[in-house]
Design a protein around this motif. Sequence first.
Motif, mmCIF file in Angstrom:
data_model
loop_
_atom_site.group_PDB
_atom_site.id
_atom_site.type_symbol
_atom_site.label_atom_id
_atom_site.label_comp_id
_atom_site.label_asym_id
_atom_site.label_seq_id
_atom_site.Cartn_x
_atom_site.Cartn_y
_atom_site.Cartn_z
ATOM 1 N N VAL A 84 -54.286 -72.866 -51.271
ATOM 2 C CA VAL A 84 -55.015 -74.042 -50.785
ATOM 3 C C VAL A 84 -56.121 -74.333 -51.791
ATOM 4 C CG1 VAL A 84 -56.345 -75.038 -48.899
ATOM 5 C CG2 VAL A 84 -54.486 -73.428 -48.409
ATOM 6 N N ALA A 85 -55.969 -75.440 -52.506
ATOM 7 C CA ALA A 85 -56.841 -75.746 -53.638
ATOM 8 C C ALA A 85 -57.722 -76.955 -53.360
ATOM 9 C CB ALA A 85 -55.988 -76.003 -54.884
ATOM 10 N N GLY A 86 -59.020 -76.794 -53.604
ATOM 11 C CA GLY A 86 -59.921 -77.933 -53.552
ATOM 12 C C GLY A 86 -60.688 -78.103 -52.260
ATOM 13 N N SER A 87 -61.987 -78.364 -52.407
ATOM 14 C CA SER A 87 -62.868 -78.801 -51.308
ATOM 15 C C SER A 87 -63.064 -77.782 -50.203
ATOM 16 C CB SER A 87 -62.358 -80.131 -50.724
ATOM 17 O OG SER A 87 -62.353 -81.138 -51.710
ATOM 18 N N ILE A 88 -62.926 -76.502 -50.511
ATOM 19 C CA ILE A 88 -63.328 -75.470 -49.554
ATOM 20 C C ILE A 88 -64.807 -75.191 -49.822
ATOM 21 C CG2 ILE A 88 -62.998 -73.081 -48.813
ATOM 22 C CD1 ILE A 88 -60.034 -73.415 -49.534
ATOM 23 N N ASP A 89 -65.647 -75.784 -48.996
ATOM 24 C CA ASP A 89 -67.074 -75.828 -49.303
ATOM 25 C C ASP A 89 -67.964 -75.439 -48.123
ATOM 26 O OD1 ASP A 89 -66.611 -77.996 -47.688
ATOM 27 O OD2 ASP A 89 -67.175 -79.513 -49.172
ATOM 28 N N SER A 90 -67.388 -74.713 -47.147
ATOM 29 C CA SER A 90 -68.173 -74.302 -45.989
ATOM 30 C C SER A 90 -67.553 -73.046 -45.384
ATOM 31 C CB SER A 90 -68.186 -75.411 -44.929
ATOM 32 O OG SER A 90 -66.890 -75.587 -44.373
ATOM 33 N N TYR A 91 -68.372 -72.324 -44.625
ATOM 34 C CA TYR A 91 -67.856 -71.144 -43.935
ATOM 35 C C TYR A 91 -66.877 -71.530 -42.836
ATOM 36 C CZ TYR A 91 -70.885 -67.911 -46.409
ATOM 37 O OH TYR A 91 -71.474 -67.147 -47.388
ATOM 38 N N GLU A 92 -67.032 -72.723 -42.280
ATOM 39 C CA GLU A 92 -66.076 -73.208 -41.287
ATOM 40 C C GLU A 92 -64.682 -73.300 -41.888
ATOM 41 O OE1 GLU A 92 -65.462 -77.009 -38.239
ATOM 42 O OE2 GLU A 92 -66.964 -77.113 -39.829
ATOM 43 N N ARG A 93 -64.588 -73.861 -43.084
ATOM 44 C CA ARG A 93 -63.286 -73.957 -43.751
ATOM 45 C C ARG A 93 -62.789 -72.581 -44.188
ATOM 46 N NH1 ARG A 93 -63.370 -79.786 -47.071
ATOM 47 N NH2 ARG A 93 -63.438 -81.035 -45.155
ATOM 48 N N LEU A 94 -63.701 -71.730 -44.641
ATOM 49 C CA LEU A 94 -63.303 -70.362 -44.997
ATOM 50 C C LEU A 94 -62.744 -69.622 -43.791
ATOM 51 C CD1 LEU A 94 -66.036 -68.844 -47.354
ATOM 52 C CD2 LEU A 94 -63.654 -69.324 -47.909
ATOM 53 N N PHE B 144 -69.112 -73.632 -55.644
ATOM 54 C CA PHE B 144 -69.977 -72.603 -56.225
ATOM 55 C C PHE B 144 -71.065 -73.233 -57.092
ATOM 56 C CE2 PHE B 144 -66.371 -69.270 -55.975
ATOM 57 C CZ PHE B 144 -66.848 -68.790 -54.762
ATOM 58 N N PHE B 145 -70.681 -74.238 -57.880
ATOM 59 C CA PHE B 145 -71.664 -74.891 -58.748
ATOM 60 C C PHE B 145 -72.640 -75.758 -57.946
ATOM 61 C CE2 PHE B 145 -68.207 -73.722 -61.577
ATOM 62 C CZ PHE B 145 -68.913 -73.177 -62.643
ATOM 63 N N ASP B 146 -72.217 -76.189 -56.762
ATOM 64 C CA ASP B 146 -73.094 -76.946 -55.863
ATOM 65 C C ASP B 146 -73.865 -76.025 -54.910
ATOM 66 O OD1 ASP B 146 -72.276 -79.347 -56.970
ATOM 67 O OD2 ASP B 146 -70.684 -79.666 -55.486
ATOM 68 N N ARG B 147 -73.708 -74.724 -55.073
ATOM 69 C CA ARG B 147 -74.439 -73.696 -54.313
ATOM 70 C C ARG B 147 -74.225 -73.813 -52.799
ATOM 71 N NH1 ARG B 147 -80.154 -73.224 -57.755
ATOM 72 N NH2 ARG B 147 -79.151 -72.817 -59.767
ATOM 73 N N LYS B 148 -72.987 -74.015 -52.421
ATOM 74 C CA LYS B 148 -72.655 -74.144 -50.995
ATOM 75 C C LYS B 148 -72.678 -72.803 -50.265
ATOM 76 C CE LYS B 148 -71.678 -78.619 -51.019
ATOM 77 N NZ LYS B 148 -72.428 -79.603 -50.200
ATOM 78 N N PHE B 149 -72.580 -71.696 -51.015
ATOM 79 C CA PHE B 149 -72.502 -70.385 -50.375
ATOM 80 C C PHE B 149 -73.644 -69.455 -50.797
ATOM 81 C CE2 PHE B 149 -68.121 -72.019 -50.535
ATOM 82 C CZ PHE B 149 -67.785 -71.949 -49.191
ATOM 83 N N GLY B 150 -74.699 -70.009 -51.395
ATOM 84 C CA GLY B 150 -75.814 -69.175 -51.813
ATOM 85 C C GLY B 150 -76.456 -69.696 -53.081
ATOM 86 N N SER B 151 -77.119 -68.802 -53.816
ATOM 87 C CA SER B 151 -77.851 -69.237 -55.002
ATOM 88 C C SER B 151 -77.028 -69.046 -56.274
ATOM 89 C CB SER B 151 -79.190 -68.508 -55.094
ATOM 90 O OG SER B 151 -79.000 -67.107 -55.010
ATOM 91 N N SER B 152 -77.001 -67.824 -56.815
ATOM 92 C CA SER B 152 -76.249 -67.630 -58.057
ATOM 93 C C SER B 152 -74.751 -67.661 -57.780
ATOM 94 C CB SER B 152 -76.622 -66.300 -58.703
ATOM 95 O OG SER B 152 -76.044 -65.219 -57.984
ATOM 96 N N ILE B 153 -73.980 -67.990 -58.812
ATOM 97 C CA ILE B 153 -72.523 -68.039 -58.648
ATOM 98 C C ILE B 153 -71.979 -66.646 -58.348
ATOM 99 C CG2 ILE B 153 -70.333 -68.530 -59.819
ATOM 100 C CD1 ILE B 153 -71.740 -70.868 -61.193
ATOM 101 N N ALA B 154 -72.491 -65.632 -59.019
ATOM 102 C CA ALA B 154 -72.034 -64.267 -58.765
ATOM 103 C C ALA B 154 -72.278 -63.862 -57.309
ATOM 104 C CB ALA B 154 -72.742 -63.301 -59.714
ATOM 105 N N GLU B 155 -73.458 -64.174 -56.800
ATOM 106 C CA GLU B 155 -73.769 -63.856 -55.403
ATOM 107 C C GLU B 155 -72.801 -64.570 -54.454
ATOM 108 O OE1 GLU B 155 -77.351 -64.594 -52.140
ATOM 109 O OE2 GLU B 155 -77.166 -65.869 -53.900
ATOM 110 N N GLN B 156 -72.524 -65.832 -54.726
ATOM 111 C CA GLN B 156 -71.630 -66.604 -53.865
ATOM 112 C C GLN B 156 -70.208 -66.043 -53.867
ATOM 113 O OE1 GLN B 156 -72.337 -71.113 -53.925
ATOM 114 N NE2 GLN B 156 -73.219 -70.450 -55.863
ATOM 115 N N ILE B 157 -69.725 -65.667 -55.043
ATOM 116 C CA ILE B 157 -68.371 -65.110 -55.139
ATOM 117 C C ILE B 157 -68.253 -63.876 -54.254
ATOM 118 C CG2 ILE B 157 -66.744 -63.934 -56.679
ATOM 119 C CD1 ILE B 157 -67.809 -65.835 -58.923
ATOM 120 N N ASN B 158 -69.222 -62.978 -54.350
ATOM 121 C CA ASN B 158 -69.169 -61.753 -53.548
ATOM 122 C C ASN B 158 -69.315 -62.050 -52.061
ATOM 123 O OD1 ASN B 158 -68.647 -59.987 -55.646
ATOM 124 N ND2 ASN B 158 -70.817 -59.591 -56.050
ATOM 125 N N LYS B 159 -70.133 -63.037 -51.712
ATOM 126 C CA LYS B 159 -70.270 -63.412 -50.306
ATOM 127 C C LYS B 159 -68.939 -63.914 -49.747
ATOM 128 C CE LYS B 159 -75.103 -64.738 -49.541
ATOM 129 N NZ LYS B 159 -75.998 -65.872 -49.204
#
Length: 222
Positions: free
Chosen positions: A171-181, A198-213
């Motif tokens: 599923v590619a594109g526009s997954i930008d919230s925990y609801e969708r996750l 990730f670049f819009d910081r939808k899941f946190g601050s740094s990209i690395a932090e968001q990936i792990n979250k």
Amino acid sequence: MKPELIVMLTHNDLTVENAYEVFDQCKETKALYWGFKEQPLPIKEMQRIYAKMKECGKRTVLEVVEYTEEEGLAGAQMAVTCGCDILMGTCYYPSIHQFCQQHNIAYMPFVGKIIGRPSILQGSIESMVEEAEKLKEQGVWGIDLLGYRYDEDAEKLISNMVSKSGLPICVAGSIDSYERLQFIKEVKPWAFTIGSAFFDRKFGSSIAEQINKVCDFINSEE
């Protein structure tokens, strides 16, 4: 199996110019699959980034947002030149599929009618499921589903494709919230991509932090 996160170093369906630096800062995160788009970086830079990903033990993905046979074949050649594991995108053509088979690349074409960039997906759910079933008969590895880019009932489309196609679905594109996750976690496609969010910081601050979250959220038992 838990869905795999594919980190896309992209924003608005284009590879970010500092993709190498972003990956280098995030290479120790929990994501195994990494990729980006066929535009706009020069091929030498693409090769440099993919080589670094491979050096770090990552699985590599190129997503080609092109719809003609000629453009799709050019994208497949890019994937070979860069040593990618998976080619996502392109509209299905036997020539692209054969080229991927010859070079041991997993091919995951789009289904449905796709317009624009960033892409919008159109068509009936029934026709897309049928298209996926035919692609399975042709022997493609999986499907690149622009689920949340669908202009009708996105979650119904995703559910139907995962349950009925018999193929690995990304599923590619526009997954930008925990609801969708959460929905992705419940439906269990093979994989999903996150880039712009990730670049819009939808899941946190740094990209690395968001990936792990995101990885922790998908892999949690809740």
